[in-house]
Scaffold this motif. Structure first.
Motif, short mmCIF file in Angstrom:
data_model
loop_
_atom_site.label_atom_id
_atom_site.label_comp_id
_atom_site.label_asym_id
_atom_site.label_seq_id
_atom_site.Cartn_x
_atom_site.Cartn_y
_atom_site.Cartn_z
N THR A 247 -21.41 -23.22 20.84
CA THR A 247 -21.63 -22.00 21.67
C THR A 247 -22.93 -22.22 22.35
OG1 THR A 247 -21.93 -20.78 19.96
CG2 THR A 247 -19.53 -21.23 20.82
N ASP B 79 -25.87 -18.57 17.96
CA ASP B 79 -25.43 -17.89 16.65
C ASP B 79 -23.98 -17.52 16.68
OD1 ASP B 79 -25.72 -15.98 18.56
OD2 ASP B 79 -26.59 -14.52 17.08
N LEU B 80 -23.29 -17.61 17.69
CA LEU B 80 -21.85 -17.38 17.72
C LEU B 80 -21.17 -18.16 16.83
CD1 LEU B 80 -19.37 -15.71 18.84
CD2 LEU B 80 -19.32 -16.93 20.83
N ALA C 75 -21.20 -12.86 23.06
CA ALA C 75 -22.19 -12.92 21.85
C ALA C 75 -21.45 -12.75 20.74
CB ALA C 75 -23.27 -11.98 22.38
N ASP D 25 -20.76 -9.35 19.91
CA ASP D 25 -19.42 -8.98 20.57
C ASP D 25 -17.99 -9.35 19.59
OD1 ASP D 25 -20.27 -7.89 22.96
OD2 ASP D 25 -20.56 -9.95 23.56
N TRP E 140 -24.40 -21.01 24.96
CA TRP E 140 -24.66 -19.77 25.46
C TRP E 140 -25.28 -18.81 24.52
CZ3 TRP E 140 -19.97 -21.61 25.11
CH2 TRP E 140 -19.03 -20.72 24.55
N ALA E 141 -24.61 -18.73 23.46
CA ALA E 141 -25.06 -18.15 22.14
C ALA E 141 -24.99 -18.82 20.87
CB ALA E 141 -23.96 -16.88 22.21
N ARG F 277 -19.14 -10.81 27.60
CA ARG F 277 -19.03 -10.10 26.26
C ARG F 277 -18.42 -11.41 25.12
NH1 ARG F 277 -18.34 -4.64 25.55
NH2 ARG F 277 -18.33 -3.47 27.28
#
Length: 178
Positions: free
Chosen positions: A138, A143-144, A112, A115, A140-141, A110
């Motif tokens: 970030t 756009d986070l 992203a 999230d 792993w994501a 959770r």
């Protein structure tokens, strides 16, 4: 540890204990079977809430940035091919911790942009804290970080506790949100 878990008690592990068991200690005993899903969090309040709720899923808590025992446990679980899913605070220090934990082999849980956006939308207007500090990546994501910078709001793990606890109640974790 199983007896303590059955009683809903939190167990603290030491580096010495971790060096005494598991495949790294030469015992040939894995700390988790391959493919086993374990969740990990940043904040002890999440761990305490999971214990009170009688969560059937294992939950690791690093209490902020992992110390030596936390890193040793994570490394051993990853070496055992367990799937460790990590969640932390949506603030810049929390994202830096998440980046380090994920780089060591955990998967995001959770974490992203969607999230974060959902969590911000659920915060009461009078309970919002400004996101301060220096933004960090970030990976792993991707756009986070941009989404967090635009919204400018901190989301602590306690604010999404209901969602995290719901995931920890799932008997088949392959169906839970990753």
């Amino acid at each position: 540890m199983r007896e303590r878990a059955d009683l809903g008690l939190v167990t603290h592990l030491t580096v010495q204990e971790l060096r005494s068991v598991g495949t790294d200690a030469g015992t040939g005993i894995a700390l988790a079977e391959p493919g086993r899903v374990l969740h990990a969090c940043e904040n002890p309040q999440v761990l305490q809430a999971a214990a009170r709720a009688g969560s059937p899923m294992p939950l690791l808590c690093f209490a902020g940035n992992p110390a030596a025992a936390g890193w040793a446990l994570l490394d051993q679980l990853v070496a055992d091919r367990a799937e460790v899913r990590y969640h932390g605070d949506f603030d810049w220090p929390g994202m830096a911790i998440a980046a380090r934990v994920i780089a060591r082999g955990a998967r995001p849980w959770r974490l992203a942009a969607a999230d974060y956006t959902s969590a911000v939308a659920s915060l009461p207007a009078d309970g919002r804290l400004d996101l301060t500090g220096r933004p960090g990546p970030t990976p792993w994501a991707p756009d986070l970080a941009a989404t967090m910078t635009r919204a400018g709001i901190v989301v602590h793990e306690e604010a999404v506790l209901a969602e995290l606890l719901k995931d920890l109640q799932v008997k088949d974790p392959s169906t839970a949100t990753g």
